[in-house]
Design an enzyme around this catalytic site. Structure first.
Site, PDB file in Angstrom:
ATOM      1  N   LYS A   1      -7.827   1.115  -2.800  1.00 32.02           N
ATOM      2  CA  LYS A   1      -6.825   0.386  -2.173  1.00 32.02           C
ATOM      3  C   LYS A   1      -6.930   1.498  -1.302  1.00 32.02           C
ATOM      4  O   LYS A   1      -7.278   1.087   0.510  1.00 32.02           O
ATOM      5  CB  LYS A   1      -5.488  -0.567  -2.357  1.00 32.02           C
TER       6      LYS A   1
ATOM      7  N   LYS B   1      -0.072   4.477   8.952  1.00 27.83           N
ATOM      8  CA  LYS B   1       0.583   4.796   6.998  1.00 27.83           C
ATOM      9  C   LYS B   1      -0.577   5.389   6.189  1.00 27.83           C
ATOM     10  O   LYS B   1      -0.699   6.202   5.521  1.00 27.83           O
ATOM     11  CB  LYS B   1       1.771   3.487   6.425  1.00 27.83           C
TER      12      LYS B   1
ATOM     13  N   THR C   1       0.988  -0.804   0.429  1.00 28.10           N
ATOM     14  CA  THR C   1      -0.167   0.236   0.131  1.00 28.10           C
ATOM     15  C   THR C   1       0.381   1.378   0.013  1.00 28.10           C
ATOM     16  O   THR C   1       1.437   1.282   1.236  1.00 28.10           O
ATOM     17  CB  THR C   1      -0.827   0.150   0.844  1.00 28.10           C
TER      18      THR C   1
END
Length: 288
Positions: free
Chosen positions: A171, A239, A95
């Site tokens: 995502k 994150k 990601t």
């Protein structure tokens, strides 16, 4: 058929185990050699560095944590770029920001190498049994070429578009909602405790009512059992939600919940919970 997986932590290791169980020839590499050695016991071939990958691999799957690690795996001194040839395919599963995916895809295209932007969702258990989600962005011809591998990895394939970067965008949208749902679930159970309710019974009600979410149920069962062994560290959703909020702002969108949820993960990190499972958001909120 042979495939190489670089980064065999929770998700990459589960993907490797899944492919090995289906009879694929799997090469693995990880900065933690013990993880690669564990997979050797299941039939994988461990590599010391990515550049040792077999040239005839169907695809080279990168399953590390962030942009810096991805860059090192691809273009570092012992990276895949040293052996990649025109026509090879690299699958990017971390990601990372859409812009970083686009940059990597452009650099690989200059070598004649195809990029499959394929972030994943669902956790190690679903990666191991092939039921995780894969959000794929790549040219239609590359998707068709890699169909056997993609179907072996997941029974929940989504071909988002033909543009690498769109998988990453999807995502981030998904993970921002996951972060919002997790913070919400942790908040209401911490509230239930403060109201004098049984949190386990409250969670039972939520799971059969309008407040249910998959990540809330999954993580709060761990939290109520005091199980904070890391499957997905607090730092991962920290994150991911940060990247999602940054992507939204770059597109001119500001929502009411995403930035606040992202802030909660950052606060939990600063509170010393970074190395715990993200179920520890409950511990953080309950202690406030």
């Amino acid at each position: 058929m042979g495939v190489t997986i670089i980064g065999v932590g929770n998700m990459g290791g589960a993907m490797a185990a899944n492919l090995l169980a289906q009879g694929w020839a799997v090469q693995v590499c990880d900065m933690d050699s013990a993880k690669a050695a564990d997979l050797e016991k299941k039939g994988a071939l461990a590599l010391a560095v990515p550049a040792q990958a077999a040239i005839n691999s169907v695809a080279f799957i990168v399953c590390v944590v962030d942009t810096a690690q991805t860059d090192e795996v691809l273009f570092g001194a012992q990276g895949l770029a040293r052996m990649l040839q025109s026509g090879h395919t690299v699958m990017l599963c971390p990601t990372i920001s859409p812009q970083d995916v686009e940059s990597f895809a452009a650099r690989l295209a200059a070598l004649g190498v195809h990029t499959v932007d394929a972030p994943m969702s669902g956790g190690p258990v679903r990666a191991r049994d092939g039921t995780m989600s894969l959000m794929v962005a790549c040219a239609a011809a590359v998707y068709a070429q890699q169909a056997a591998l993609l179907q072996a990895l997941s029974d929940k394939l989504f071909h988002i578009s033909e543009t690498p970067g769109d998988g990453a965008r999807t995502k981030l949208v998904n993970n921002l909602l996951a972060g919002i749902n997790l913070v919400g679930a942790a908040e209401v159970l911490a509230m239930a405790v403060r109201l004098g309710l049984d949190p386990g019974r409250t969670l039972d009600v939520i799971e059969q009512s309008s407040g249910q979410s998959w990540i809330g149920s999954d993580r709060m069962h761990r939290a109520l059992a005091g199980d904070y062994a890391p499957r997905a560290h607090v730092t991962l959703l920290e994150k991911d939600t940060r990247l999602a909020v940054e992507a939204a702002r770059a597109a001119g969108f500001e929502g009411p919940l995403g930035a606040r949820a992202s802030q909660v993960f950052a606060e939990a990190h600063k509170a010393g919970l970074a190395g715990l499972d993200d179920a520890a958001i409950f511990r953080y909120l309950a202690s406030r």
